[in-house]
Every structure is written in structure tokens, then in C-alpha cells.
Scaffold this active site. Structure first.
Site, PDB file in Angstrom:
ATOM      1  N   CYS A 121      -3.264  -0.075   9.030  1.00  0.00           N
ATOM      2  CA  CYS A 121      -3.162  -1.542   8.902  1.00  0.00           C
ATOM      3  C   CYS A 121      -1.713  -1.961   9.087  1.00  0.00           C
ATOM      4  CB  CYS A 121      -3.746  -2.050   7.600  1.00  0.00           C
ATOM      5  SG  CYS A 121      -3.551  -0.964   6.213  1.00  0.00           S
ATOM      6  N   CYS A 132     -13.329  -7.286  22.185  1.00  0.00           N
ATOM      7  CA  CYS A 132     -12.538  -6.667  21.114  1.00  0.00           C
ATOM      8  C   CYS A 132     -11.132  -6.333  21.618  1.00  0.00           C
ATOM      9  CB  CYS A 132     -13.248  -5.431  20.565  1.00  0.00           C
ATOM     10  SG  CYS A 132     -13.538  -4.183  21.814  1.00  0.00           S
ATOM     11  N   CYS A 184       0.846  -1.199   0.000  1.00  0.00           N
ATOM     12  CA  CYS A 184       0.000   0.000   0.000  1.00  0.00           C
ATOM     13  C   CYS A 184       0.878   1.245   0.000  1.00  0.00           C
ATOM     14  CB  CYS A 184      -0.896  -0.002   1.231  1.00  0.00           C
ATOM     15  SG  CYS A 184      -1.733   1.579   1.462  1.00  0.00           S
ATOM     16  N   GLU A 204     -27.871  -1.045  27.813  1.00  0.00           N
ATOM     17  CA  GLU A 204     -26.924  -0.235  27.041  1.00  0.00           C
ATOM     18  C   GLU A 204     -26.958   1.195  27.594  1.00  0.00           C
ATOM     19  OE1 GLU A 204     -24.699  -0.288  24.275  1.00  0.00           O
ATOM     20  OE2 GLU A 204     -24.699   1.876  24.584  1.00  0.00           O
ATOM     21  N   CYS A 264       0.081   6.240   7.060  1.00  0.00           N
ATOM     22  CA  CYS A 264      -1.251   6.048   7.613  1.00  0.00           C
ATOM     23  C   CYS A 264      -1.218   5.241   8.898  1.00  0.00           C
ATOM     24  CB  CYS A 264      -2.119   5.388   6.553  1.00  0.00           C
ATOM     25  SG  CYS A 264      -3.471   4.430   7.182  1.00  0.00           S
ATOM     26  N   GLN A 278     -20.952  -2.889  13.750  1.00  0.00           N
ATOM     27  CA  GLN A 278     -19.673  -3.508  13.360  1.00  0.00           C
ATOM     28  C   GLN A 278     -19.315  -3.112  11.928  1.00  0.00           C
ATOM     29  OE1 GLN A 278     -17.508  -5.295  15.015  1.00  0.00           O
ATOM     30  NE2 GLN A 278     -18.564  -6.113  16.800  1.00  0.00           N
TER      31      GLN A 278
HETATM   32  N1  SAH Z   1     -23.123  -5.604  21.333  1.00  0.00           N
HETATM   33  C1  SAH Z   1     -23.141  -4.494  20.423  1.00  0.00           C
HETATM   34  C2  SAH Z   1     -22.281  -3.307  20.842  1.00  0.00           C
HETATM   35  C3  SAH Z   1     -20.939  -3.593  21.404  1.00  0.00           C
HETATM   36  S1  SAH Z   1     -19.888  -2.187  21.585  1.00  0.00           S
HETATM   37  C4  SAH Z   1     -22.796  -4.939  19.026  1.00  0.00           C
HETATM   38  O1  SAH Z   1     -22.276  -6.026  18.817  1.00  0.00           O
HETATM   39  O2  SAH Z   1     -23.059  -4.187  18.100  1.00  0.00           O
HETATM   40  C5  SAH Z   1     -19.979  -1.849  23.272  1.00  0.00           C
HETATM   41  C6  SAH Z   1     -21.219  -1.110  23.697  1.00  0.00           C
HETATM   42  O3  SAH Z   1     -21.130  -0.897  25.094  1.00  0.00           O
HETATM   43  C7  SAH Z   1     -21.398   0.276  23.083  1.00  0.00           C
HETATM   44  O4  SAH Z   1     -22.665   0.330  22.474  1.00  0.00           O
HETATM   45  C8  SAH Z   1     -21.321   1.239  24.280  1.00  0.00           C
HETATM   46  O5  SAH Z   1     -22.196   2.351  24.149  1.00  0.00           O
HETATM   47  C9  SAH Z   1     -21.739   0.345  25.401  1.00  0.00           C
HETATM   48  N2  SAH Z   1     -21.271   0.725  26.754  1.00  0.00           N
HETATM   49  C10 SAH Z   1     -20.082   1.258  27.098  1.00  0.00           C
HETATM   50  N3  SAH Z   1     -19.994   1.383  28.428  1.00  0.00           N
HETATM   51  C11 SAH Z   1     -21.150   0.918  28.947  1.00  0.00           C
HETATM   52  C12 SAH Z   1     -21.650   0.763  30.269  1.00  0.00           C
HETATM   53  N4  SAH Z   1     -20.934   1.130  31.323  1.00  0.00           N
HETATM   54  N5  SAH Z   1     -22.877   0.237  30.428  1.00  0.00           N
HETATM   55  C13 SAH Z   1     -23.615  -0.159  29.363  1.00  0.00           C
HETATM   56  N6  SAH Z   1     -23.196  -0.045  28.092  1.00  0.00           N
HETATM   57  C14 SAH Z   1     -21.979   0.489  27.889  1.00  0.00           C
END
Ligand code: SAH
Length: 415
Positions: free
Chosen positions: A42, A365, A33, A290, A39, A240
């Protein structure tokens, strides 16, 4: 054999920059690349795919191997152009010509980029088209140094399965000159665009998106599907970025949960409700939690869109919510947890142990924070039955891992 996904790039965007000159004189072996040195997104761009996976698997083994066997990566068959969320920052060169690209790692210097190995090709094409249109529409790009100029960023989100495309124009003002003609000209080149949104960001900030939004074409959002369910994606939704691997990740997570249709399931850190909604047809009841208000709204809407009746989504801190559940004497059979990069908290984990689920499916992650959390979970009556890394981000060092933990301690409910 690995095939180069694109030929040498069209450099109309890079002619007047130092970047090109620097790359031409460099003595190190040429990267696949042309932008990789500047950058830095990656880190494994020149490492063969199988080797990338071997390196990443070793890292997972070092961090969590003591809790169980780390299985082979769920790999990506065609591991490039997977990013369906693409961002380009706009500025100009010394002659005032518009430049678009990405920030140089750890800085606000813009590296002009036309094509990226990781990004959706259509999104890259649209960004190039927009850059080409700015001059004729007399639209000035933003200058971070002095705060002048209108046009800051373009964010594109592509629905991999629906083909819907959202273009977000991030401007310092809600007024785009000749807006209707701009939309018309863009759609003429890219009729596949389904919605265009102006996002206003007039602050001197490293955040891409501001608070205000104005839809100038289409509904202002797109849909995509994953594991047979439909999800609404707004400019700011967390979703994602690699839809092909997301399908595999969520399917694996739900499979590991071993649902029979009767269970009470918690989806903690549920975002826009993806995992809980996908699990809901296989569960008795799903409870999502959430923190982010917009994500909660989207999760509730997503449940309605999919006609899911057995899910309830709460807006709360996951730790506090778990404490409340534990104090009320509630139980859960299965807990999905998908915390942010920093991992979970002791408060969350301790209350989860009180809820006493049979199975925990941990989607991580960050192998580092996963290791910290597994140290606690495995000391509290659970063992890691399966540890499966999933390659959500080929060519980068990032690793996603899904772990099934099952209860080892006997309880009164087990008899
Ligand atoms: N499970 C979802 C999102 C995962 S990302 C998916 O697969 O798409 C992690 C998520 O945790 C985010 O949406 C973020 O807003 C949330 N988050 C971060 N800290 C948090 C907390 N203390 N309590 C509840 N949710 C939280």
C-alpha cells in the site's frame, strides 16, 4: 478525522527477525503501518484518504482527461480492511518457529505480518490461529531454499454478504498430519469457517496455488452476493477483492449501459459472469465471453444458480470471438468490456466497431491501457460520455475506471 484502525500489533511473530530491529532504528517518520517499508503493497498508507483520491484523479486526468471530463471518485466510506481475499506465506525463523506474512516487494523474503490495514480482520485472525497451531501439530513450514517442509501458504476468502469463509491450506503434499484434529481445533477457534480445502503445490514456483485440490471440510467453495445476485467462489476463481466497492462499480456499469430490457448485450472478458448476470434482468439477451475455462464453468453455474435464462457464456479469446461475430454479421446494442491490465487488442476493437454497438461500457483496472484503448475507440465513431474512477483499492496507487462511450457516427440502422 481519520482514525487508526488498529492499535500497535502483537509482535509474537516478529521477535526474532531483522525486520523489527530495522524498524526500531529507522530515523524516517513512523509509518501508520509497521510493515509498510518492507511490504510495499500500500504505497499510500500514510497519505490522507481525500488526498489519495486527489492524486489518483490527477493521474486519470493526465491519461484520459483529453477524452472527456473525469468525474469525482466513487469513494469508499470506510476505506480499510476491505480485502476479502487474504494470502499469507508461511516459513520459519532461524530457530524453526513458524512465521507468516507477505513477500517483501519484488523478492521472496517473508516479512512477518500479523495485521494489515487492507485485509479482512477475521481472515488475519484465522491466519494467526493457524500459525499458532503448527508447532503442536508438528507441522513444518516450507523452506524455499531447500524445498523441505509441508506448509506453504494460507489463502482465505470471505463472502462479505454471506459471511461464509473458505480457508485454503497450500501444502507440498495432500497429507496433512492429524488432519481431523487439525480441522476440529481450527473450527473450535473459528466456528465461522464454512469450508477448508487443501491445495497441493509441490513445485518450486512463485505461483501460490497448485493444480490439485482436496476438500477436507464443507463444500470446497463459498458463495457471496453482489447487486442481488449470488456467485460461487472457488479457491482459484477470479473475483473482485473489495466487495463493498464492487457493488458500486457493477451498479454504475449497468446504470451507464442504459438498458431497457430489449438489448443484445455482450459481456467481454466476463470472468465468472458477474457483470453479465447482474445486467441480464435488464437486457433482452446477454452473451459472455471468457478465455479461462474454470471461470467459464463458474459463469455458467452462476447463471443457473440465479435462474438466469437469457445468458450464454462462450469459452474463447475475446478478440477471436468478436471477429467471428463480426464475420457472421451479428450485432450488439451494448458491449461491456472488462479486459485484463494489459487492455484490449486492436483485433477486438476493430471487430467491435463492425458490431456497431450504441454504447460501450469499458471497465478498466489500468488507466494506462485505458488511455491506449480510448485513443482507438474515440477515433472510430465513439465519444467518452462519462469517465468515473472507482476506488477499489484504497491506500494503493491502483485505479479502476468505468467509462461510458456512445456512438457519434450516424449509421443506416439509425436511419
Ligand atoms: N468481468 C469480470 C472479470 C474481469 S478480469 C469481473 O468483473 O469479475 C479480466 C478477465 O479477462 C479474466 O477473467 C481473464 O481470464 C479474462 N481474459 C484475459 N484475456 C482474455 C482474452 N484474450 N479473451 C477473453 N478473456 C480474457
Amino acid at each position: 478525522m481519520y482514525k487508526k484502525p488498529f492499535k500497535s500489533n502483537n509482535k509474537d511473530n516478529t521477535k526474532n527477525t531483522k525486520t523489527t530491529k530495522a524498524n526500531n532504528t529507522t530515523k524516517t517518520p513512523k509509518s501508520r503501518c509497521p510493515y509498510s517499508k518492507k511490504c510495499g503493497a500500500c504505497q499510500m498508507i500514510d497519505t490522507p484518504y481525500k488526498k489519495q483520491l486527489a492524486i489518483k484523479k490527477k493521474r486519470v486526468e493526465e491519461l484520459v482527461g483529453k477524452y472527456g471530463k473525469v468525474e469525482d471518485f466513487i469513494e469508499m466510506e470506510k476505506p480499510w480492511h476491505y480485502r476479502c481475499k487474504v494470502h499469507a506465506v508461511f516459513t520459519h525463523d532461524r530457530k524453526g518457529n513458524p512465521v507468516s506474512g507477505i513477500y517483501k516487494e519484488g523478492s521472496h523474503v517473508v516479512v512477518p505480518v500479523d495485521e494489515c490495514f487492507l485485509e479482512n480482520r477475521k481472515a488475519d485472525d484465522i491466519i494467526k490461529t493457524i500459525r499458532g497451531m503448527l508447532k503442536s501439530f508438528k507441522i513444518k513450514t516450507y523452506d524455499e531454499d531447500n524445498g523441505y517442509g509441508l506448509f506453504r501458504h494460507v489463502l482465505i476468502r470471505v463472502g462479505h454478504n454471506t459471511g461464509e469463509i473458505m480457508v485454503v491450506l497450500v501444502l507440498t503434499s495432500p497429507i496433512l498430519p492429524s488432519k481431523n484434529n487439525f480441522v476440529k481445533a481450527l473450527l473450535k477457534e473459528h466456528p465461522e469457517i464454512t469450508t477448508i480445502v487443501i491445495n497441493v503445490n509441490d513445485k518450486h514456483t512463485s505461483m501460490i496455488l497448485g493444480d490439485k485440490e482436496k476438500t477436507i471440510y464443507g463444500p470446497g467453495f463459498i458463495y457471496d452476493t453482489v447487486c442481488g445476485m449470488k456467485f460461487k467462489i472457488s479457491p482459484k476463481s477470479f473475483y473482485q477483492v473489495n466487495p463493498v466497492q464492487t457493488e458500486k462499480l457493477y451498479s454504475k456499469a449497468v446504470e451507464l449501459a442504459g438498458l431497457t430490457g430489449k438489448e443484445t448485450v455482450l459481456d467481454c472478458y466476463c470472468g465468472v459472469g458477474t457483470i453479465g448476470i447482474i445486467a441480464s434482468p435488464h437486457a433482452g439477451e446477454v452473451i459472455g465471453v471468457e478465455l479461462n475455462r474454470d471461470a467459464v464453468k463458474d459463469a455458467r453455474l452462476n447463471a443457473r444458480i440465479n435462474e438466469i435464462k437469457n445468458i450464454t457464456v462462450y469459452e474463447n479469446d475475446a478478440g477471436k470471438f468478436m471477429v467471428q461475430m463480426a464475420e457472421s454479421g451479428d450485432k450488439a446494442d451494448v458491449v461491456f468490456m472488462d479486459p485484463p491490465r494489459s487492455g484490449s487488442t486492436e483485433v477486438f476493437l476493430n471487430s467491435m466497431f463492425t458490431l456497431n454497438p450504441d454504447r460501450i461500457v469499458y471497465i478498466s483496472c489500468s488507466p494506462d491501457s485505458l488511455a491506449n484503448d480510448l485513443a482507438i475507440i474515440t477515433k472510430n465513431g465513439y465519444k467518452a460520455e462519462r469517465i468515473i474512477p472507482v476506488d477499489m483499492f484504497p491506500f494503493t496507487r491502483s485505479v479502476e475506471t468505468v467509462v461510458l462511450l456512445t456512438r457519434t457516427k450516424g449509421t443506416t440502422s439509425e436511419g
